[in-house]
Design an enzyme around this catalytic site. Structure first.
Site, PDB file in Angstrom:
ATOM      1  N   ASP A 196       0.831  -1.191   0.000  1.00  0.00           N
ATOM      2  CA  ASP A 196       0.000   0.000   0.000  1.00  0.00           C
ATOM      3  C   ASP A 196       0.878   1.259   0.000  1.00  0.00           C
ATOM      4  OD1 ASP A 196      -2.980   0.926   0.440  1.00  0.00           O
ATOM      5  OD2 ASP A 196      -1.860   1.989   1.983  1.00  0.00           O
TER       6      ASP A 196
ATOM      7  N   TYR B  81      -1.190  10.937   2.220  1.00  0.00           N
ATOM      8  CA  TYR B  81      -1.996  11.468   1.120  1.00  0.00           C
ATOM      9  C   TYR B  81      -1.871  12.981   1.017  1.00  0.00           C
ATOM     10  CZ  TYR B  81      -3.873   6.801   0.901  1.00  0.00           C
ATOM     11  OH  TYR B  81      -3.985   5.434   0.773  1.00  0.00           O
TER      12      TYR B  81
ATOM     13  N   HIS C 196      -7.218  -6.232  -1.445  1.00  0.00           N
ATOM     14  CA  HIS C 196      -6.101  -5.304  -1.334  1.00  0.00           C
ATOM     15  C   HIS C 196      -5.105  -5.683  -0.241  1.00  0.00           C
ATOM     16  CE1 HIS C 196      -3.866  -1.585  -1.075  1.00  0.00           C
ATOM     17  NE2 HIS C 196      -4.250  -1.407   0.184  1.00  0.00           N
TER      18      HIS C 196
END
Length: 307
Positions: A105, A216, A272
């Site tokens: 990730d 982010y 994921h």
């Protein structure tokens, strides 16, 4: 934090000051060092099912990134280069000169930068179910990601940019926020249920939400740091894996833009969260890949060829 006795016998927990922050990490095993790098809404604990088997053949180091777990949660420093420097300094303090990187990730982009900027220090990179932070490919993923569009697309990437608003909405609802991702993006959500309480232990604390969103909020800086790899591809071996219900073989395709020596493909019956969902499959693939890397390295050294 709850662990079984056998796990605690194999691994010990420590902290270190690296790059001016405190980093929490677990370490155990013997052999060549393998650094396990977690991602968004995880901690080192996401590797709990993988670590015991790997420790039979390798020295396993599993740290918490800044902003996560029991590591510091500063306001700044979440771009890929700074995150890479955090763990590079940790590895140097532990006395290792060359390592294997295994990253999932949002831990994968800084691991990629680590490998590109210090190729003599990284033996291999395993890149798990994450886009490569390159401007054009990311635009395509945001526009055309059918497996995520019916759930709103990659909404959390831009949601994080609304300064302070995510904290106002998530704090007090951390469990719901976490479990939304696990229930939505796992092939079998039950595979991650045993980790939720451990993740909540540090996510639902002051700085936990802001720290998690930091990767982010720094993503545009990380993209600018990664774009040069299009003209200067990394040479080390790369294992690129995507979950069948998630990015699939697009992980390998994206890595081929920035690396010359890419292997991998799709992890079947998996979403994921590969380390949680298919740990045995991941361990098998890592054993094969890392053994091949070691064999190739030994043959190169024996022949006297320098890279």
């Amino acid at each position: 934090m709850t662990q079984n006795t056998n796990f605690d016998q194999k691994f010990s927990h420590h902290t270190a000051i690296a790059n001016d922050i405190t980093i929490n990490y677990a370490i155990g095993g013997k052999g060549e060092p393998v650094l396990l790098w977690h991602g968004f809404l995880e901690t080192w604990y996401c590797w709990r099912k993988v670590m015991p088997a790997l420790a039979e053949r390798y020295t396993v180091i599993a740290p918490d990134m800044r902003g996560y777990g029991d590591s510091d949660k500063p306001e700044q420093g979440y771009d890929a280069r700074t995150l890479a420097e955090d763990f590079r300094q940790l590895i140097q303090q532990l006395g290792f000169h060359q390592i294997h990187l295994v990253a999932h990730d949002m831990g994968a982009p800084p691991a990629l930068l680590y490998a590109s900027e210090y190729p003599n220090e990284v033996l291999s990179l395993t890149y798990l179910d994450e886009p490569v932070l390159l401007e054009e490919p990311l635009q395509q993923i945001f526009k055309f990601a059918p497996e995520t569009m019916h759930n709103g697309g990659l909404w959390w990437w831009t949601f994080a940019l609304a300064r302070d608003l995510p904290e106002q909405l998530i704090v007090g609802h951390e469990r719901e926020f976490l479990t939304y991702f696990y229930n939505t993006y796992c092939y079998d959500p039950n595979s991650i249920n045993d980790a939720v309480e451990e993740y909540l232990r540090t996510f639902a604390t002051p700085g936990g939400v802001s720290g998690a969103l930091g990767v982010y909020r720094a993503v545009f800086e990380s993209i600018q740091q990664t774009n040069p790899l299009l003209q200067n591809k990394i040479k080390i071996p790369v294992l690129a894996l995507g979950g069948e219900k998630s990015m699939g073989d697009r992980v390998k395709a994206m890595l081929q833009n920035v690396a010359d020596n890419v292997y991998g493909g799709v992890v079947e019956r998996c979403g994921h969260f590969i380390p949680d969902e298919r740990p045995d499959d991941l361990v098998d693939r890592l054993f094969t890949f890392l053994a091949d890397v070691s064999k190739s390295t030994s043959e190169t050294a024996a022949s006297g060829v320098t890279q």
